[in-house]
Design a protein around this motif. Structure first.
Motif, short mmCIF file in Angstrom:
data_model
loop_
_atom_site.label_atom_id
_atom_site.label_comp_id
_atom_site.label_asym_id
_atom_site.label_seq_id
_atom_site.Cartn_x
_atom_site.Cartn_y
_atom_site.Cartn_z
N VAL A 131 21.77 22.90 37.00
CA VAL A 131 22.57 21.72 37.15
C VAL A 131 21.85 20.62 36.73
CG1 VAL A 131 23.87 20.57 38.29
CG2 VAL A 131 24.32 23.06 38.34
N GLU A 132 20.63 20.45 37.61
CA GLU A 132 19.81 19.19 37.34
C GLU A 132 19.19 19.33 36.00
OE1 GLU A 132 17.05 19.91 40.40
OE2 GLU A 132 18.41 19.09 42.03
N ASP A 133 18.78 20.37 35.46
CA ASP A 133 18.16 20.39 33.89
C ASP A 133 19.22 19.79 32.99
OD1 ASP A 133 15.93 21.32 35.09
OD2 ASP A 133 16.01 23.58 34.37
N GLU A 134 20.47 20.32 33.27
CA GLU A 134 21.51 20.09 32.38
C GLU A 134 21.87 18.59 32.62
OE1 GLU A 134 24.19 20.56 29.36
OE2 GLU A 134 22.98 22.17 30.12
N GLU A 135 21.84 18.00 33.56
CA GLU A 135 22.18 16.51 33.77
C GLU A 135 21.12 15.95 32.96
OE1 GLU A 135 22.36 16.04 37.89
OE2 GLU A 135 24.60 16.73 37.79
N LYS A 136 19.88 16.29 33.27
CA LYS A 136 18.78 15.53 32.62
C LYS A 136 18.79 15.59 31.03
CE LYS A 136 15.26 16.51 36.15
NZ LYS A 136 14.00 16.99 36.37
N GLN A 137 19.24 16.88 30.58
CA GLN A 137 19.53 16.90 29.02
C GLN A 137 20.64 16.11 28.70
OE1 GLN A 137 17.88 18.43 26.56
NE2 GLN A 137 16.47 19.57 28.00
N LYS A 138 21.62 15.94 29.27
CA LYS A 138 22.69 15.09 29.06
C LYS A 138 22.30 13.50 29.01
CE LYS A 138 26.58 17.55 30.60
NZ LYS A 138 27.85 18.08 31.30
N GLU A 139 21.55 13.06 29.99
CA GLU A 139 20.94 11.76 30.08
C GLU A 139 20.06 11.34 29.00
OE1 GLU A 139 19.13 11.25 33.75
OE2 GLU A 139 20.91 11.47 35.01
N LYS A 140 19.30 12.44 28.57
CA LYS A 140 18.46 12.26 27.51
C LYS A 140 19.18 11.87 26.06
CE LYS A 140 14.49 14.56 25.11
NZ LYS A 140 13.85 15.84 25.16
N LYS A 141 20.27 12.78 25.97
CA LYS A 141 20.97 12.91 24.79
C LYS A 141 21.81 11.59 24.79
CE LYS A 141 24.72 15.11 22.37
NZ LYS A 141 25.56 16.28 22.37
N GLU A 142 22.10 10.95 25.76
CA GLU A 142 22.99 9.81 25.86
C GLU A 142 21.80 8.68 25.59
OE1 GLU A 142 24.83 9.38 29.58
OE2 GLU A 142 26.40 10.93 29.19
N THR A 143 20.77 8.63 26.02
CA THR A 143 19.93 7.43 25.77
C THR A 143 19.56 7.62 24.15
OG1 THR A 143 17.99 8.85 26.64
CG2 THR A 143 18.98 7.50 28.12
N GLU A 144 19.54 8.91 23.83
CA GLU A 144 19.03 8.82 22.28
C GLU A 144 20.08 8.27 21.44
OE1 GLU A 144 18.10 12.90 21.68
OE2 GLU A 144 16.05 12.87 22.42
N GLU A 145 21.41 8.63 21.64
CA GLU A 145 22.40 8.03 21.44
C GLU A 145 22.83 6.59 21.08
OE1 GLU A 145 26.02 10.09 22.62
OE2 GLU A 145 25.47 12.10 21.47
N ASN A 146 22.66 6.31 22.61
CA ASN A 146 22.60 4.66 22.75
C ASN A 146 21.34 4.07 22.00
OD1 ASN A 146 24.66 4.58 24.52
ND2 ASN A 146 23.57 4.63 26.23
N ARG A 147 20.16 4.67 21.81
CA ARG A 147 19.11 3.97 21.03
C ARG A 147 19.59 4.06 19.79
NH1 ARG A 147 14.26 7.43 21.76
NH2 ARG A 147 14.67 6.90 23.80
N GLY A 148 19.97 5.12 19.16
CA GLY A 148 20.52 5.06 17.61
C GLY A 148 21.59 3.86 17.61
#
Length: 174
Positions: A57-74
């Motif tokens: 669960v923690e790994d999945e949350e980290k992946q989601k956060e990473k994806k969101e930050t990449e999307e926000n950066r884009g």
């Protein structure tokens, strides 16, 4: 010793998610790991599996956060790029505008126009292909209808001939 008869059978208890939450809150409140009595408790299979699930669960949350930050950066990069491309109110009157900025905005407008024209051509071709497909389907339907009509006529004619033959055979016997 207890005898198990159909009348004395205990009702099976089913725990729900809210029961699990109450139990987990109680464990947190008691904090059984706070007082270390020197005895190492062995984890059972259930605890090990729960730990593994928690890490997943923690790994999945980290992946989601990473994806969101990449999307926000884009999104930020695109926003800044669009801000640089859109002319500002003071740019028309000022002499500070360089010819390269004018050319780049002109190139963008030209590119967008070409892209729009290409999309229109593509859509027209797509509509034409769809129109041809519909015509072919209609012709296919008409042919299938004709085939069904012919088959029905042939079946009717065959039944009539069979009936006539049966009638003739029965007429010869009497």
């Amino acid at each position: 010793m207890t005898s198990f008869t159909s009348g004395s059978r205990k009702k099976q208890v089913r725990f729900q998610t809210k029961d699990d939450l109450v139990l987990l809150r109680e464990v947190l409140a008691k904090n059984p790991f706070q007082n270390n009595s020197g005895i190492d408790e062995e984890y059972g299979e259930k605890e090990t599996l729960l730990d593994e699930i928690l890490s997943l669960v923690e790994d999945e949350e980290k992946q989601k956060e990473k994806k969101e930050t990449e999307e926000n950066r884009g999104k930020d990069i695109r926003k800044r790029a669009m801000e640089n491309l859109t002319p500002k109110k003071g740019d028309d009157d000022s002499n500070d505008a360089t010819p390269s900025k004018r050319n780049s905005s002109g190139n963008i407008v030209g590119y967008l126009k070409e892209k729009n024209d290409a999309e229109l051509i593509y859509r027209r071709q797509e509509l034409e292909v769809r129109k041809q497909q519909l015509q072919l389907e209609e012709e296919k339907f008409k042919l299938e209808k004709q085939e069904r009509i012919l088959k029905l006529e042939n079946d009717k004619q065959e039944k009539t001939l069979m009936f006539e033959l049966l009638k003739k055979c029965l007429g010869d016997r009497h």
